[in-house]
Design an enzyme around this catalytic site. Structure first.
Site, PDB file in Angstrom:
ATOM      1  N   CYS A   2       0.831  -1.209   0.000  1.00 41.90           N
ATOM      2  CA  CYS A   2       0.000   0.000   0.000  1.00 41.90           C
ATOM      3  C   CYS A   2       0.868   1.263   0.000  1.00 41.90           C
ATOM      4  O   CYS A   2       2.030   1.238   0.372  1.00 41.90           O
ATOM      5  CB  CYS A   2      -0.902   0.018   1.224  1.00 41.90           C
ATOM      6  SG  CYS A   2      -1.775  -1.524   1.531  1.00 41.90           S
ATOM      7  N   ARG A  27       3.277   0.216  -6.495  1.00 42.87           N
ATOM      8  CA  ARG A  27       3.332  -0.616  -5.294  1.00 42.87           C
ATOM      9  C   ARG A  27       2.202  -1.640  -5.246  1.00 42.87           C
ATOM     10  O   ARG A  27       2.244  -2.570  -4.446  1.00 42.87           O
ATOM     11  CB  ARG A  27       3.278   0.273  -4.044  1.00 42.87           C
ATOM     12  CG  ARG A  27       4.473   1.192  -3.907  1.00 42.87           C
ATOM     13  CD  ARG A  27       4.281   2.184  -2.779  1.00 42.87           C
ATOM     14  NE  ARG A  27       4.326   1.546  -1.484  1.00 42.87           N
ATOM     15  CZ  ARG A  27       5.423   1.350  -0.765  1.00 42.87           C
ATOM     16  NH1 ARG A  27       6.592   1.711  -1.250  1.00 42.87           N
ATOM     17  NH2 ARG A  27       5.366   0.789   0.409  1.00 42.87           N
ATOM     18  N   TRP A  80      -3.939  -2.198  -0.806  1.00 54.69           N
ATOM     19  CA  TRP A  80      -3.906  -3.551  -1.354  1.00 54.69           C
ATOM     20  C   TRP A  80      -4.505  -4.451  -0.280  1.00 54.69           C
ATOM     21  O   TRP A  80      -3.973  -4.565   0.810  1.00 54.69           O
ATOM     22  CB  TRP A  80      -2.476  -3.960  -1.681  1.00 54.69           C
ATOM     23  CG  TRP A  80      -2.373  -5.219  -2.482  1.00 54.69           C
ATOM     24  CD1 TRP A  80      -3.255  -5.699  -3.401  1.00 54.69           C
ATOM     25  CD2 TRP A  80      -1.288  -6.155  -2.443  1.00 54.69           C
ATOM     26  NE1 TRP A  80      -2.786  -6.871  -3.944  1.00 54.69           N
ATOM     27  CE2 TRP A  80      -1.587  -7.181  -3.378  1.00 54.69           C
ATOM     28  CE3 TRP A  80      -0.099  -6.231  -1.723  1.00 54.69           C
ATOM     29  CZ2 TRP A  80      -0.748  -8.266  -3.605  1.00 54.69           C
ATOM     30  CZ3 TRP A  80       0.751  -7.306  -1.956  1.00 54.69           C
ATOM     31  CH2 TRP A  80       0.426  -8.304  -2.885  1.00 54.69           C
ATOM     32  N   ASN A 106      -0.291   1.385   6.417  1.00 53.64           N
ATOM     33  CA  ASN A 106       0.375   0.302   5.684  1.00 53.64           C
ATOM     34  C   ASN A 106       0.832  -0.733   6.698  1.00 53.64           C
ATOM     35  O   ASN A 106       1.308  -0.376   7.779  1.00 53.64           O
ATOM     36  CB  ASN A 106       1.609   0.798   4.924  1.00 53.64           C
ATOM     37  CG  ASN A 106       1.243   1.638   3.735  1.00 53.64           C
ATOM     38  OD1 ASN A 106       0.084   1.807   3.409  1.00 53.64           O
ATOM     39  ND2 ASN A 106       2.262   2.189   3.076  1.00 53.64           N
ATOM     40  N   GLY A 107       0.741  -2.012   6.340  1.00 54.07           N
ATOM     41  CA  GLY A 107       1.209  -3.061   7.230  1.00 54.07           C
ATOM     42  C   GLY A 107       0.071  -3.924   7.739  1.00 54.07           C
ATOM     43  O   GLY A 107      -1.049  -3.891   7.224  1.00 54.07           O
ATOM     44  N   GLU A 486      15.903 -16.542 -12.443  1.00 54.76           N
ATOM     45  CA  GLU A 486      15.452 -15.172 -12.615  1.00 54.76           C
ATOM     46  C   GLU A 486      14.629 -15.011 -13.886  1.00 54.76           C
ATOM     47  O   GLU A 486      13.605 -14.315 -13.894  1.00 54.76           O
ATOM     48  CB  GLU A 486      16.656 -14.216 -12.630  1.00 54.76           C
ATOM     49  CG  GLU A 486      16.312 -12.765 -12.862  1.00 54.76           C
ATOM     50  CD  GLU A 486      15.403 -12.172 -11.799  1.00 54.76           C
ATOM     51  OE1 GLU A 486      14.877 -11.066 -12.041  1.00 54.76           O
ATOM     52  OE2 GLU A 486      15.207 -12.790 -10.731  1.00 54.76           O
ATOM     53  N   LYS A 490      10.723 -13.692 -13.918  1.00 60.28           N
ATOM     54  CA  LYS A 490      10.273 -12.539 -14.690  1.00 60.28           C
ATOM     55  C   LYS A 490       9.068 -12.899 -15.549  1.00 60.28           C
ATOM     56  O   LYS A 490       8.097 -12.153 -15.638  1.00 60.28           O
ATOM     57  CB  LYS A 490      11.400 -12.012 -15.589  1.00 60.28           C
ATOM     58  CG  LYS A 490      12.414 -11.179 -14.903  1.00 60.28           C
ATOM     59  CD  LYS A 490      11.808  -9.868 -14.437  1.00 60.28           C
ATOM     60  CE  LYS A 490      12.484  -9.363 -13.185  1.00 60.28           C
ATOM     61  NZ  LYS A 490      12.298 -10.159 -11.983  1.00 60.28           N
ATOM     62  N   GLU A 493       5.883 -13.526 -13.418  1.00 62.13           N
ATOM     63  CA  GLU A 493       5.430 -12.312 -12.744  1.00 62.13           C
ATOM     64  C   GLU A 493       4.514 -11.467 -13.621  1.00 62.13           C
ATOM     65  O   GLU A 493       3.491 -10.967 -13.161  1.00 62.13           O
ATOM     66  CB  GLU A 493       6.641 -11.435 -12.358  1.00 62.13           C
ATOM     67  CG  GLU A 493       7.333 -11.815 -11.073  1.00 62.13           C
ATOM     68  CD  GLU A 493       8.469 -10.871 -10.759  1.00 62.13           C
ATOM     69  OE1 GLU A 493       8.585 -10.468  -9.604  1.00 62.13           O
ATOM     70  OE2 GLU A 493       9.258 -10.523 -11.666  1.00 62.13           O
ATOM     71  N   HIS A 509      15.082 -36.578 -12.912  1.00 56.94           N
ATOM     72  CA  HIS A 509      14.576 -36.930 -11.587  1.00 56.94           C
ATOM     73  C   HIS A 509      13.138 -36.433 -11.428  1.00 56.94           C
ATOM     74  O   HIS A 509      12.769 -35.892 -10.379  1.00 56.94           O
ATOM     75  CB  HIS A 509      15.487 -36.344 -10.503  1.00 56.94           C
ATOM     76  CG  HIS A 509      16.870 -36.904 -10.539  1.00 56.94           C
ATOM     77  ND1 HIS A 509      17.199 -38.127 -10.003  1.00 56.94           N
ATOM     78  CD2 HIS A 509      18.018 -36.419 -11.083  1.00 56.94           C
ATOM     79  CE1 HIS A 509      18.486 -38.365 -10.200  1.00 56.94           C
ATOM     80  NE2 HIS A 509      19.004 -37.341 -10.859  1.00 56.94           N
ATOM     81  N   LYS A 608       5.509  -3.806  -5.297  1.00 59.75           N
ATOM     82  CA  LYS A 608       6.937  -3.552  -5.464  1.00 59.75           C
ATOM     83  C   LYS A 608       7.732  -3.886  -4.204  1.00 59.75           C
ATOM     84  O   LYS A 608       8.755  -4.529  -4.268  1.00 59.75           O
ATOM     85  CB  LYS A 608       7.144  -2.073  -5.834  1.00 59.75           C
ATOM     86  CG  LYS A 608       8.595  -1.701  -6.093  1.00 59.75           C
ATOM     87  CD  LYS A 608       9.135  -2.446  -7.296  1.00 59.75           C
ATOM     88  CE  LYS A 608      10.601  -2.162  -7.541  1.00 59.75           C
ATOM     89  NZ  LYS A 608      11.139  -3.020  -8.603  1.00 59.75           N
TER      90      LYS A 608
END
Length: 613
Positions: A2, A27, A80, A106-107, A486, A490, A493, A509, A608
């Site tokens: 947020c 964010r 959020w 926030n939190g 990575e 990407k 995401e 395996h 973010k």
């Protein structure tokens, strides 16, 4: 997560709040709202709150770009959802009883349920499903005319992580703020005073900021900013100047922040590397460790989340090869819960773009509690990890707005290259000649990244072919496995395509059972000793119907006998190859998402800076 913005000064607040919230859209959020101190028709102070579900443009339209909400003091928020579904009712700001307190948060307040039950028993009416409204009512309960005292009592009562921006109806022109484990800064200018979750929200107005320490309370007026500890004693804090140009947080003609930041990587790597090179040698003054102290390091423990974790994976290979120090790598979210064994002379390295990542910050504190020296690698000056680590290595990536990290990742790679060289030199494993050769090649990396970027049209054509894929797999060995992790992250995401990365030697395996006709497998291969083995793995998946995209260095032309498509990157020292192969992987993910018509900068369900567990 947020976003918070606040302003009190000599201009109308609402337009500034909306502008700041727009800069924080990266964010992640699902609703937005503002609260502005004003006066009613009788001249009595009131707090006007306007909230909307959905994108910020809805709130802009409701308020006519802020003109319908007059007043020179206010707070704003993009939410959020954590507690309660996305809705106008659950959006911030939240009022307390009689609308004499309004706050944004926030939190997560972990003990909100017990506080809620107590408040309900005392006659408070709680309308939303949020933990934030509970905090507003609790603050109202404690408020007897002294905001600092009430906030101090709140701090002692609630558990969890939080950053709060607060308005008191009978304190027009004043904003109060407090934080614990969730980022919040204050800024000052001739026009007034600001609070914000992150610097881009206020860079247009000021670059003089202070990162609020944990458990400190701030009182802001148009002309003054005062800080208090939880004992309600005034304390002094220092301001620093953010050197980013405000335009660095704008798109600058690019279609998306992500593409802009991909193209900023050569400069970001130069800015991170060049200040640490003197006369052909690596000099990291901020490390604060002598060669003798480095030589005594018996083990390095690295911990991070997301892409920064993949940097740690790369660092493990390079530091062990270059400095012969054993390196363990942990996800920060697992590190503190497994009761880690940290022997004497263990150096703990924590990597985070924001310097506020909740799990990484908790891992740092666990390491400090166990007596370890901690080195933070962060991008944000004055952030929590930067303040709490014993020493800090800043990456100079500038503001990174897109949720999917690109340039911060590349500067973190550059940072661990420099550390590996410095450690190898201090332990007598790298002589002056080899150091100069490594430094020379390191300084060439930005130019080579630029050469890879010139291949974007070819990568876009490939991406368009596979934009309708259901599954895409990445394989690699050694350093290339870390790069594959990575690349896969990407892609998932921002394109929402199921993607996984595997150490190529693990295919048989179990993983190879997932390969079927037409599926794309990306094989990353830059390590000469492992090249033939990776090619053999590519043959295995191709024989089972896969389409194969090879990513390798120029000169490895034999890969074309096996793969269906090839992307070449310039040759470099193999220990630096991750910096080059990641570029086409970033572009591939970007163009796949673009072909699918997705919002590249704001992928669903992601934020973010992850500042809660």
């Amino acid at each position: 997560m947020c976003g918070i913005v606040g302003f009190t000064g000599r201009r109308q607040a609402a337009p500034i709040l909306l502008d700041g919230l727009e800069k924080l859209e990266y964010r992640g959020y699902d609703s937005a709202g503002i609260a502005v101190s004003s006066a009613d028709k009788d001249g009595q102070p009131v707090i006007e709150v306007v909230k909307a579900k959905g994108r910020l443009k809805v709130l802009r339209e409701m308020t006519d770009e802020g003109r319908f909400v007059p007043g020179v003091c206010g707070i704003g928020h993009t939410r959020w959802a954590t507690h309660g579904e996305p809705s106008v009712l659950n959006a911030h700001p939240h009022y307390a009883k009689d609308k004499r307190v309004a706050l944004v948060h926030n939190g997560i307040i972990e003990n909100y349920q017990s506080i809620r039950e107590r408040l309900l028993s005392e006659g408070y009416e709680i309308e939303s499903a949020t933990d934030t409204e509970v905090a507003a009512h609790l603050l109202d309960k404690y408020y007897k005319g002294d905001p600092i005292e009430a906030i101090s009592r709140l701090v002692f009562r609630v558990r969890g992580s939080y950053a709060l921006g607060i308005l008191f109806r009978d304190r027009p022109g004043e904003i109060y703020a407090v934080r614990k484990d969730s980022p919040l800064i204050v800024g000052r200018s001739e026009e007034g005073s600001f609070i914000a979750s992150d610097a881009p929200a206020i860079l247009r107005y000021t670059r003089d900021v202070c990162f609020i320490p944990d458990l400190e309370i701030v009182r802001l007026t148009a002309d003054e900013i005062h800080f208090y500890n939880v004992d309600q004693e005034e304390v002094e804090e220092t301001f620093s100047r953010i050197e980013w140009d405000s335009k660095a947080a704008e798109k600058g003609g690019f279609a998306h922040f992500m593409l802009k930041e991909i193209y900023e990587q050569p400069k970001a790597v130069r800015d991170t590397v060049n200040p640490r090179i003197q006369d052909g040698r690596v000099v990291i003054g901020e490390l604060g460790m002598s060669d003798e102290e480095i030589a005594r390091i018996s083990r390095i423990q690295m911990t991070a989340c997301g892409s920064a974790y993949h940097v740690c994976m790369t660092a493990k290979y390079m530091i062990e090869q270059t400095a012969r120090i054993p390196v363990d790598v942990d996800l920060a979210s697992e590190f503190r819960y497994r009761d880690p064994v940290l022997a004497d002379h263990t150096l703990v390295i924590v990597i985070s773009q924001s310097g506020e990542t909740a799990d990484s910050l908790a891992a740092l504190r666990e390491a400090k509690k166990r007596g370890c020296r901690v080195l933070g690698i962060v991008n944000v000056v004055g952030s929590s990890i930067a303040r709490e680590a014993d020493s800090v290595f800043y990456t100079w990536a500038g503001p990174e707005i897109a949720v999917a990290t690109t340039k911060a990742y590349s500067t973190q790679l550059a940072a661990v290259y420099l550390l590996a060289i410095a450690f190898g030199k201090a332990r007598g494993l790298i002589d002056r000649t080899k150091e100069e050769e490594m430094v020379e090649e390191l300084l060439r990396l930005p130019d080579k990244i630029e050469r890879v970027l010139e291949e974007k049209e070819k990568i876009q054509r490939l991406a368009n072919q596979f934009s309708n894929s259901r599954d895409i797999f990445f394989i690699g060995r050694g350093l290339d496995y870390a790069s594959s992790l990575e690349g896969s992250l990407k892609l998932k995401e921002i394109s929402y395509i199921h993607s996984e990365a595997y150490a190529a030697g693990e295919l048989k395996h179990g993983t190879i059972s997932l390969i079927e006709d037409g599926i794309l497998v990306v094989g990353v291969s830059t390590q000469s000793e492992l090249f033939e083995k990776l090619v053999s793995n590519m043959v295995e998946v191709k024989s089972r119907g896969a389409r194969v995209l090879g990513v390798t260095s120029y000169g490895n032309y034999g890969i074309e006998n096996v793969d269906d498509y090839t992307i070449y990157v310039p040759k470099t020292w193999e220990c630096f190859s991750a910096s080059l192969v990641v570029i086409p992987l970033q572009l591939f993910a970007y163009y796949v998402a673009l072909a699918k018509g997705l919002d590249v900068d704001k992928p669903r369900n992601l934020a973010k800076s992850v500042t809660v567990e």
